[in-house]
Design a protein around this motif. Structure first.
Motif, mmCIF file in Angstrom:
data_model
loop_
_atom_site.group_PDB
_atom_site.id
_atom_site.type_symbol
_atom_site.label_atom_id
_atom_site.label_comp_id
_atom_site.label_asym_id
_atom_site.label_seq_id
_atom_site.Cartn_x
_atom_site.Cartn_y
_atom_site.Cartn_z
ATOM 1 N N UNK A 128 0.804 -1.346 -0.122
ATOM 2 C CA UNK A 128 0.021 -0.026 -0.023
ATOM 3 C C UNK A 128 0.980 1.235 0.014
ATOM 4 N N UNK A 129 1.833 1.324 0.903
ATOM 5 C CA UNK A 129 2.782 2.483 0.871
ATOM 6 C C UNK A 129 3.559 2.680 -0.286
ATOM 7 N N UNK A 130 4.228 1.554 -1.028
ATOM 8 C CA UNK A 130 4.838 1.354 -2.152
ATOM 9 C C UNK A 130 3.995 2.006 -3.301
ATOM 10 N N UNK A 131 2.648 1.516 -3.395
ATOM 11 C CA UNK A 131 1.805 2.054 -4.675
ATOM 12 C C UNK A 131 1.565 3.463 -4.203
ATOM 13 N N UNK A 132 1.393 3.992 -3.090
ATOM 14 C CA UNK A 132 1.250 5.458 -2.690
ATOM 15 C C UNK A 132 2.281 6.263 -3.294
#
Length: 515
Positions: A128-132
């Motif tokens: 989730x953090x990487x995608x953001x």
């Protein structure tokens, strides 16, 4: 006509097709482990004997890549190339520059999971953090391209029948961009391309723990049509390459994102006039935070607890915007603190390759040791309510940690920890809560959870931070929606992703023609 700006949507990994695509991207990235990456100066690939090892923080035996390391001589070579290239690049059509960004954004968008997979492996980011992070990089390219098109003709000023006056912007010169490891794609990309699209040339020195993703961005910009010598990729040690370029008389501006100690050092060095220097260097410096969420006694307490936990422990607290302090009205302190502990104990930390974990590792041994040192201090300053343990046997993992009953002036309530640690303290009323929130040298982000409109308006006036959020967490600013930057020792409040940002990378020029 330019299509109106709309931020890049986040990926829903609960959908099987997205989960499968991400796993395939991770597998693809793993096949590149151990590759060597050269410097890029004037389009030329330069390999050095001395290398930076980029390590997977979740599994320190895995080497993401070996990156050639610049030195003073190569930094000087890059400066000469950038200085020379500026003479042509400054006269390039702003539409041409913006189009490079639009194409680069499209390339990254098509390969979004691949870039996010790099962030999982090199930065230790959960999916989730990487995608953001990847979405934000796309946003920066799209937004700054559109902003350049808006200001390319300057601003209207008044003229008279006897004269015609114009007010327009010109680029500054060669900029040194020193980017951080936490938003290893987004901030690195945003600071580099904003300087490029405004007509400057760039010496890009990415953070030493995460240089591979910067090389991947260079490949994208080249594919998008960026001419040689406009952005030069020169990873290397800050004490050698960074200082040399900050001090250089041909450096026109420095853009830095990182710690308070290094930021203030750069600010001081950039202020000194070097022999042969004929301008005052500009600095865009974004540093740390000691960010507070205030919980009022008239508030949604479940929202408050969820906001604190998400803001404190997202990406293991390694955000300058992370909530590291919660100031809770004494009437509801016990209820909110108990719920924070319950939610924290539900979180798991592990290798982010596995998307079941909320938290991944911290970035490296230095970060691990620093955070564990603060946890030891916290055990003497407050009551340990959750977490407190670390394990660096395979990767650098630290449990999400909560301290209660902490004095507002305690070390863990004043110094930036940059890890998964939050301290809780009580306030007798809203005025005291605001006073506590403002009692640090920082002023980056903050949040207020309350249903009292008068208290929200008081916070709007008196809570002294650059980004203030009501009834939500204090992280996750979106480009173009919540321009980001802080007050006091949090930096120069450059407001990245905002309508004024590009102006800092140019200088206005007035021309007046008499008839």
């Amino acid at each position: 006509m330019v299509v109106p700006y709309k931020h890049e949507p986040f990926t829903d990994f609960s959908k099987e097709e997205n989960r499968k695509a991400m796993l395939e991207a991770l597998e693809k990235v793993e096949k590149d482990f151990g590759k060597e990456y050269p410097l890029i100066i004037g389009g030329e690939r330069i390999t050095t004997e001395d290398k930076i090892e980029s390590v997977n923080p979740a599994n320190k035996k895995e080497i993401i890549g070996y990156v050639s390391k610049a030195n003073k001589e190569l930094a000087e070579q890059a400066m000469k190339v950038a200085d020379s290239t500026f003479e042509t690049w400054r006269k390039s059509d702003p539409k041409f520059r913006a189009d490079i960004l639009f194409r680069a954004a499209a390339i990254v968008r098509r390969r979004k999971h691949e870039f996010s997979a790099h962030l999982v492996k090199e930065g230790g980011k959960p999916w989730k953090e990487a995608d953001a992070d990847t979405a934000e990089a796309i946003d920066f390219m799209e937004y700054y391209g559109r902003q350049m098109l808006e200001i390319m003709d300057g601003k209207k000023v008044e003229s008279r029948p006897i004269e015609y006056n114009q007010y327009h912007y010109i680029p500054l010169g060669v900029g040194v961009v020193i980017s951080p490891w936490n938003f290893l794609f987004a901030i690195m990309c945003g600071t580099a391309v904003s300087a490029m699209v405004t007509g400057n040339t760039v010496l890009l020195k990415p953070a030493s723990p995460t240089p591979v993703i910067a090389y991947k961005m260079m490949e994208v910009l080249e594919e998008a049509g960026l001419p040689d010598g406009v952005i030069n990729y020169i990873p290397g040690p800050g004490g050698e390459v960074g200082d040399y370029l900050v001090d250089h008389p041909r450096t026109r501006f420095v853009s830095f994102t990182g710690s308070r100690d290094i930021g203030t050092r750069i600010f001081e060095r950039a202020a000194k006039i070097q022999e042969g220097q004929k301008w005052l260097k500009r600095t865009i410096i974004e540093m740390g935070g000691k960010d507070t969420i205030i919980v009022d006694n008239n508030a949604d307490l479940e929202l408050a607890a969820q906001s604190i936990v998400q803001s404190a422990f997202g990406f293991s607290g390694q955000k300058c915007s992370a909530c590291s302090r919660a100031v809770i009205h004494e009437d509801v302190y016990d209820e909110v603190a108990n719920r924070i502990v319950e939610l924290t104990k539900e979180l798991s930390a592990g290798d982010p390759h596995d998307n079941t974990h909320f938290m991944g590792p911290v970035i490296n041994q230095k970060g691990f040791d620093k955070i564990m040192g603060y946890i030891d201090i916290g055990k003497n300053e407050g009551k340990l309510l959750a977490g407190g343990k670390g394990d660096d046997s395979k990767g650098w993992f630290i449990e999400p940690t909560v301290f209660g009953e902490v004095d507002p002036h305690a070390t863990i309530m004043q110094e930036e920890i940059f890890g998964p640690v939050v301290g809780l303290t009580k306030a007798k009323d809203f005025d005291e809560a605001i006073e506590i929130a403002n009692n640090t040298e920082y002023g980056l982000t903050g949040a207020v959870i309350t249903n009292n409109r008068e208290h929200l308006e008081k916070a709007r006036e008196d809570f002294h931070v650059g980004n203030l959020y009501f009834n939500r967490g204090c992280t996750a600013a979106i480009v173009g929606y919540q321009p980001f930057g802080g007050f006091n020792m949090s930096g120069t409040d450059s407001k990245a992703g905002g309508p004024d940002y590009l102006g800092q990378l140019m200088q206005p020029k007035t021309t007046s023609e008499m008839f």
